[in-house]
Design a protein around this motif. Structure first.
Motif, PDB file in Angstrom:
ATOM      1  N   LEU A  50       0.827  -1.215   0.000  1.00 28.48           N
ATOM      2  CA  LEU A  50       0.000   0.000   0.000  1.00 28.48           C
ATOM      3  C   LEU A  50       0.860   1.265   0.000  1.00 28.48           C
ATOM      4  CD1 LEU A  50      -2.809  -0.916   2.574  1.00 28.48           C
ATOM      5  CD2 LEU A  50      -3.082  -0.627   0.105  1.00 28.48           C
ATOM      6  N   LYS A  54       0.757   3.952  -2.961  1.00 23.32           N
ATOM      7  CA  LYS A  54       0.412   5.344  -2.620  1.00 23.32           C
ATOM      8  C   LYS A  54       1.584   6.288  -2.898  1.00 23.32           C
ATOM      9  CE  LYS A  54      -1.486   8.841  -0.785  1.00 23.32           C
ATOM     10  NZ  LYS A  54      -2.035   9.637  -1.849  1.00 23.32           N
ATOM     11  N   ASP A 128       0.199  11.506   4.369  1.00 24.97           N
ATOM     12  CA  ASP A 128      -0.498  10.832   3.268  1.00 24.97           C
ATOM     13  C   ASP A 128      -0.821   9.381   3.593  1.00 24.97           C
ATOM     14  OD1 ASP A 128       2.157  10.025   2.969  1.00 24.97           O
ATOM     15  OD2 ASP A 128       2.482  11.332   1.241  1.00 24.97           O
ATOM     16  N   PHE A 129      -0.345   8.930   4.770  1.00 26.67           N
ATOM     17  CA  PHE A 129      -0.616   7.536   5.174  1.00 26.67           C
ATOM     18  C   PHE A 129      -0.592   7.478   6.703  1.00 26.67           C
ATOM     19  CE2 PHE A 129       0.187   3.034   5.761  1.00 26.67           C
ATOM     20  CZ  PHE A 129      -0.350   2.416   4.639  1.00 26.67           C
ATOM     21  N   VAL A 155      -4.490   7.740   2.972  1.00 25.95           N
ATOM     22  CA  VAL A 155      -5.001   6.433   3.383  1.00 25.95           C
ATOM     23  C   VAL A 155      -4.806   6.230   4.888  1.00 25.95           C
ATOM     24  CG1 VAL A 155      -4.665   3.937   3.088  1.00 25.95           C
ATOM     25  CG2 VAL A 155      -4.438   5.455   1.122  1.00 25.95           C
ATOM     26  N   VAL A 157      -4.886   3.111   7.537  1.00 26.12           N
ATOM     27  CA  VAL A 157      -4.986   1.665   7.733  1.00 26.12           C
ATOM     28  C   VAL A 157      -5.175   1.425   9.224  1.00 26.12           C
ATOM     29  CG1 VAL A 157      -3.773  -0.542   7.539  1.00 26.12           C
ATOM     30  CG2 VAL A 157      -3.572   1.144   5.702  1.00 26.12           C
ATOM     31  N   LEU A 197     -14.939   9.339   3.470  1.00 24.53           N
ATOM     32  CA  LEU A 197     -14.030   8.186   3.376  1.00 24.53           C
ATOM     33  C   LEU A 197     -14.620   7.118   2.459  1.00 24.53           C
ATOM     34  CD1 LEU A 197     -13.108   7.644   7.151  1.00 24.53           C
ATOM     35  CD2 LEU A 197     -11.782   8.912   5.453  1.00 24.53           C
ATOM     36  N   THR A 199     -14.083   3.071   2.499  1.00 23.40           N
ATOM     37  CA  THR A 199     -13.415   2.087   3.367  1.00 23.40           C
ATOM     38  C   THR A 199     -13.619   0.656   2.893  1.00 23.40           C
ATOM     39  OG1 THR A 199     -13.480   3.487   5.347  1.00 23.40           O
ATOM     40  CG2 THR A 199     -13.418   1.123   5.729  1.00 23.40           C
ATOM     41  N   ILE A 210      -9.018  -0.407   5.477  1.00 27.48           N
ATOM     42  CA  ILE A 210      -8.285   0.564   4.661  1.00 27.48           C
ATOM     43  C   ILE A 210      -9.275   1.661   4.287  1.00 27.48           C
ATOM     44  CG2 ILE A 210      -6.953   0.916   2.540  1.00 27.48           C
ATOM     45  CD1 ILE A 210      -6.390  -2.101   2.539  1.00 27.48           C
ATOM     46  N   SER A 211      -8.977   2.896   4.648  1.00 22.77           N
ATOM     47  CA  SER A 211      -9.881   4.013   4.352  1.00 22.77           C
ATOM     48  C   SER A 211      -9.155   5.054   3.507  1.00 22.77           C
ATOM     49  CB  SER A 211     -10.364   4.684   5.644  1.00 22.77           C
ATOM     50  OG  SER A 211     -10.907   3.731   6.524  1.00 22.77           O
ATOM     51  N   TYR A 212      -9.807   5.463   2.443  1.00 17.47           N
ATOM     52  CA  TYR A 212      -9.265   6.455   1.513  1.00 17.47           C
ATOM     53  C   TYR A 212     -10.010   7.767   1.742  1.00 17.47           C
ATOM     54  CZ  TYR A 212      -8.508   8.692  -3.039  1.00 17.47           C
ATOM     55  OH  TYR A 212      -8.201   9.566  -4.044  1.00 17.47           O
ATOM     56  N   LYS A 213      -9.304   8.884   1.829  1.00 18.24           N
ATOM     57  CA  LYS A 213      -9.961  10.177   2.050  1.00 18.24           C
ATOM     58  C   LYS A 213     -10.280  10.838   0.712  1.00 18.24           C
ATOM     59  CE  LYS A 213      -9.371  14.579   4.509  1.00 18.24           C
ATOM     60  NZ  LYS A 213      -8.633  15.280   5.563  1.00 18.24           N
TER      61      LYS A 213
END
Ligand code: SAH
Ligand code: MG
Length: 217
Positions: A50, A54, A128-129, A155, A157, A197, A199, A210-213
């Motif tokens: 990941l 990313k 960013d993570f 992201v 996690v 998000l 997810t 795992i969640s993406y903004k």
């Protein structure tokens, strides 16, 4: 027996997906022998992939323990990139410092000492993570600061979100873990329903979300 995946699936994955990375073998052994709850090998590899996908350059971790996952994530970023990691236990802080020094990562890993709930609102940085791997009953408390500090496209996690299968099945819940399980269910619902998000919850290791903004608030 694992309550999350069939043992034969896990055994097979461990057989083909080589781990732990050789450079971390010594730390891995130390953690296992001393019952320090470091990331599963499969989760370690998921983080590695990941972070590379990313192209993460600025990582925040909650829960350093002896620094195993921090070192692993720092390595995943290769030459550039900074990991900031938070730990509250003095014995763990000392071991993490030793390990960071041993791997010559003092300039790449920044260890913040204390309770994450107190430290997070005072961090003036963006990431960013973000890897959340600390007290399972506190994820919901960590989250608002984490969302604020996460860049758009970033992201989060979250580890151990299925907590030995207990989060998914009441029959597995032991009495003294009831509150943690309830809070983790609330957390998973919250990150799944949150409109900013996206997810995905995976039965990997002890459960990973795992969640993406998608956008700024
Ligand atoms: N991420 C590590 C393992 C972390 S184990 C790895 O995979 O290598 C969880 C750690 O979080 C423990 O060392 C514990 O002391 C720390 N922790 C738990 N709750 C915390 C909190 N509220 N603030 C800071 N550290 C916390
Ligand atoms: Mg964990």
């Amino acid at each position: 027996m694992s309550n999350i995946n069939k043992d034969y699936i896990k055994d097979y994955i461990m057989e083909v997906n080589p781990k732990p990375p050789t450079f971390l073998e010594e730390m891995h052994k130390y953690a296992i022998n001393n019952h320090i709850p470091i990331v599963d090998n499969e989760v370690a590899q998921l983080l590695n992939v990941l972070i590379k996908i990313k192209g993460a350059k600025n990582i925040l971790e909650i829960g350093a323990a002896i620094g195993y996952s921090a070192i692993l994530m720092s390595n995943a970023m290769e030459k550039e990139g900074i990991v900031t990691t938070i730990e509250r236990r003095e014995d763990m802080i000392n071991l993490a410092k030793e390990n960071i020094k041993k791997y010559n990562l003092e300039n790449r890993i920044n260890l913040l000492e204390g309770e994450a709930q107190n430290i997070l609102p005072n961090i003036n940085n963006r990431y960013d993570f973000i890897f959340i791997d600390a007290a399972k009953g506190k994820y919901m408390e960590f989250l608002p600061s984490c969302i604020d500090m996460l860049k758009k496209g970033g992201v989060i996690v979250s580890d151990n979100v299925l907590f030995k299968g207990m989060v998914a099945n009441d029959d597995l819940v032991v009495r003294r873990k009831k509150t943690i399980v309830r809070r983790m269910r609330e957390y998973l619902k919250y990150i799944s329903d949150n409109p900013i998000l996206e997810t995905s919850i995976l039965p990997v290791g002890d459960g990973v979300a795992i969640s993406y903004k998608k956008e700024e608030k």
